[in-house]
Design a protein around this motif. Structure first.
Motif, PDB file in Angstrom:
ATOM      1  N   THR A  18      -5.592  22.744  11.425  1.00 29.30           N
ATOM      2  CA  THR A  18      -5.045  21.763  10.476  1.00 29.30           C
ATOM      3  C   THR A  18      -4.503  20.546  11.202  1.00 29.30           C
ATOM      4  O   THR A  18      -4.758  19.411  10.799  1.00 29.30           O
ATOM      5  N   SER A  19      -3.747  20.770  12.285  1.00 28.47           N
ATOM      6  CA  SER A  19      -3.182  19.629  13.007  1.00 28.47           C
ATOM      7  C   SER A  19      -4.275  18.787  13.657  1.00 28.47           C
ATOM      8  O   SER A  19      -4.204  17.567  13.660  1.00 28.47           O
ATOM      9  N   ALA A  20      -5.319  19.428  14.188  1.00 27.85           N
ATOM     10  CA  ALA A  20      -6.427  18.675  14.788  1.00 27.85           C
ATOM     11  C   ALA A  20      -7.157  17.858  13.725  1.00 27.85           C
ATOM     12  O   ALA A  20      -7.518  16.697  13.956  1.00 27.85           O
ATOM     13  N   GLY A  21      -7.370  18.461  12.553  1.00 26.29           N
ATOM     14  CA  GLY A  21      -8.027  17.736  11.465  1.00 26.29           C
ATOM     15  C   GLY A  21      -7.197  16.566  10.962  1.00 26.29           C
ATOM     16  O   GLY A  21      -7.720  15.465  10.735  1.00 26.29           O
ATOM     17  N   LEU A  22      -5.897  16.784  10.797  1.00 29.02           N
ATOM     18  CA  LEU A  22      -5.019  15.703  10.349  1.00 29.02           C
ATOM     19  C   LEU A  22      -4.944  14.585  11.385  1.00 29.02           C
ATOM     20  O   LEU A  22      -4.932  13.403  11.033  1.00 29.02           O
ATOM     21  N   TYR A  23      -4.899  14.964  12.652  1.00 30.30           N
ATOM     22  CA  TYR A  23      -4.862  13.953  13.714  1.00 30.30           C
ATOM     23  C   TYR A  23      -6.113  13.081  13.660  1.00 30.30           C
ATOM     24  O   TYR A  23      -6.036  11.863  13.775  1.00 30.30           O
ATOM     25  N   VAL A  30      -9.826  12.261  18.423  1.00 29.40           N
ATOM     26  CA  VAL A  30      -9.877  13.698  18.631  1.00 29.40           C
ATOM     27  C   VAL A  30      -8.592  14.134  19.332  1.00 29.40           C
ATOM     28  O   VAL A  30      -8.142  13.485  20.269  1.00 29.40           O
ATOM     29  N   ALA A  31      -8.024  15.242  18.888  1.00 29.40           N
ATOM     30  CA  ALA A  31      -6.752  15.739  19.426  1.00 29.40           C
ATOM     31  C   ALA A  31      -6.962  16.644  20.627  1.00 29.40           C
ATOM     32  O   ALA A  31      -6.566  17.793  20.630  1.00 29.40           O
ATOM     33  N   GLY A  32      -7.587  16.129  21.662  1.00 27.84           N
ATOM     34  CA  GLY A  32      -7.755  16.896  22.894  1.00 27.84           C
ATOM     35  C   GLY A  32      -6.503  16.789  23.743  1.00 27.84           C
ATOM     36  O   GLY A  32      -5.968  15.691  23.944  1.00 27.84           O
ATOM     37  N   ILE A  33      -6.023  17.911  24.237  1.00 24.85           N
ATOM     38  CA  ILE A  33      -4.774  17.915  24.982  1.00 24.85           C
ATOM     39  C   ILE A  33      -4.885  17.111  26.272  1.00 24.85           C
ATOM     40  O   ILE A  33      -3.971  16.371  26.628  1.00 24.85           O
ATOM     41  N   SER A  34      -6.005  17.223  26.983  1.00 27.61           N
ATOM     42  CA  SER A  34      -6.128  16.488  28.248  1.00 27.61           C
ATOM     43  C   SER A  34      -6.106  14.979  28.017  1.00 27.61           C
ATOM     44  O   SER A  34      -5.487  14.239  28.775  1.00 27.61           O
ATOM     45  N   GLY A  35      -6.771  14.526  26.969  1.00 30.68           N
ATOM     46  CA  GLY A  35      -6.752  13.098  26.660  1.00 30.68           C
ATOM     47  C   GLY A  35      -5.376  12.621  26.241  1.00 30.68           C
ATOM     48  O   GLY A  35      -4.930  11.533  26.631  1.00 30.68           O
ATOM     49  N   LEU A  36      -4.676  13.432  25.448  1.00 28.22           N
ATOM     50  CA  LEU A  36      -3.327  13.055  25.029  1.00 28.22           C
ATOM     51  C   LEU A  36      -2.346  13.101  26.189  1.00 28.22           C
ATOM     52  O   LEU A  36      -1.451  12.263  26.296  1.00 28.22           O
ATOM     53  N   ALA A  37      -2.523  14.072  27.085  1.00 27.52           N
ATOM     54  CA  ALA A  37      -1.655  14.135  28.265  1.00 27.52           C
ATOM     55  C   ALA A  37      -1.901  12.928  29.161  1.00 27.52           C
ATOM     56  O   ALA A  37      -0.955  12.338  29.705  1.00 27.52           O
ATOM     57  N   THR A 102     -10.708  22.407  26.637  1.00 30.00           N
ATOM     58  CA  THR A 102     -11.090  23.391  25.621  1.00 30.00           C
ATOM     59  C   THR A 102     -10.641  22.987  24.228  1.00 30.00           C
ATOM     60  O   THR A 102     -11.358  23.219  23.258  1.00 30.00           O
ATOM     61  N   SER A 103      -9.475  22.387  24.118  1.00 32.28           N
ATOM     62  CA  SER A 103      -9.016  21.986  22.786  1.00 32.28           C
ATOM     63  C   SER A 103      -9.847  20.834  22.240  1.00 32.28           C
ATOM     64  O   SER A 103     -10.186  20.813  21.055  1.00 32.28           O
ATOM     65  N   GLY A 104     -10.190  19.874  23.081  1.00 30.59           N
ATOM     66  CA  GLY A 104     -10.987  18.745  22.616  1.00 30.59           C
ATOM     67  C   GLY A 104     -12.407  19.144  22.261  1.00 30.59           C
ATOM     68  O   GLY A 104     -12.925  18.782  21.204  1.00 30.59           O
ATOM     69  N   HIS A 105     -13.052  19.896  23.142  1.00 25.67           N
ATOM     70  CA  HIS A 105     -14.435  20.293  22.894  1.00 25.67           C
ATOM     71  C   HIS A 105     -14.529  21.503  21.964  1.00 25.67           C
ATOM     72  O   HIS A 105     -15.282  21.503  21.003  1.00 25.67           O
ATOM     73  N   GLY A 106     -13.755  22.549  22.270  1.00 26.64           N
ATOM     74  CA  GLY A 106     -13.871  23.806  21.537  1.00 26.64           C
ATOM     75  C   GLY A 106     -13.361  23.750  20.118  1.00 26.64           C
ATOM     76  O   GLY A 106     -13.966  24.316  19.211  1.00 26.64           O
ATOM     77  N   CYS A 108     -12.018  20.639  18.373  1.00 28.09           N
ATOM     78  CA  CYS A 108     -12.355  19.416  17.648  1.00 28.09           C
ATOM     79  C   CYS A 108     -13.833  19.062  17.719  1.00 28.09           C
ATOM     80  O   CYS A 108     -14.435  18.692  16.717  1.00 28.09           O
ATOM     81  N   GLY A 109     -14.416  19.168  18.912  1.00 34.53           N
ATOM     82  CA  GLY A 109     -15.816  18.781  19.071  1.00 34.53           C
ATOM     83  C   GLY A 109     -16.768  19.669  18.306  1.00 34.53           C
ATOM     84  O   GLY A 109     -17.720  19.186  17.677  1.00 34.53           O
ATOM     85  N   LEU A 110     -16.544  20.979  18.359  1.00 30.03           N
ATOM     86  CA  LEU A 110     -17.411  21.890  17.610  1.00 30.03           C
ATOM     87  C   LEU A 110     -17.273  21.683  16.104  1.00 30.03           C
ATOM     88  O   LEU A 110     -18.249  21.788  15.368  1.00 30.03           O
TER      89      LEU A 110
END
Length: 143
Positions: A18-23, A30-37, A102-106, A108-110
């Motif tokens: 839900t949070s990834a979709g809302l983001y 895309v709510a990827g942790i590495s990109g946000l970090a 993994t969060s960005g690809h797995g 959000c990306g999928l």
């Protein structure tokens, strides 16, 4: 498996999705942790990001809240500090090389049916399974 044992992971997965979709809907990103970090640390093309800082603060606050409300897990670190640093650097390098984690690809990306994310997820899942096989069955190391 007891009834409660699968409810916590299910609830957590629903909150992450839900949070990834809302983001994505609210920010177009895309709510990827590495990109946000990277954005929070000022390592992205746009410079430092207050949104990235807020997202990371929310992750930390959510983990703290879950530990306070649900239970506090026992954390035992058995690896050497040098091995932990080397692992962290390799993970960081891999996320930059693979344009995400993994969060960005797995997650959000999928969900967006991205072919690049499908390939990335297949690769990191295969490497993870191979690593577990080598560590447990060839080297005899148990967690």
């Amino acid at each position: 498996m007891t009834e409660i044992s699968y409810l916590w992971p299910l609830g957590g997965g629903l909150l992450i999705g839900t949070s990834a979709g809302l983001y994505l809907l609210l920010n177009g990103r895309v709510a990827g942790i590495s990109g946000l970090a990277a954005a929070a640390a000022g390592l992205s093309n746009e410079g430092s990001s207050r949104l990235g800082l807020g997202f990371l603060a929310g992750i930390i606050a959510g983990a703290w809240l879950a530990a306070a409300v649900v239970r506090r897990p026992e954390i035992v670190v058995t690896a050497s500090p040098a091995l932990l640093v080397a692992g962290g650097l390799l993970v960081g390098y891999g996320t930059r090389l693979g344009s995400g984690c993994t969060s960005g690809h797995g997650v959000c990306g999928l969900a967006r049916l991205s072919p690049r994310s499908l390939a990335a997820t297949a690769i990191f899942m295969t490497v993870a399974a191979a690593t577990v096989f080598v560590m447990r069955h060839l080297l005899g190391m148990q967690p």
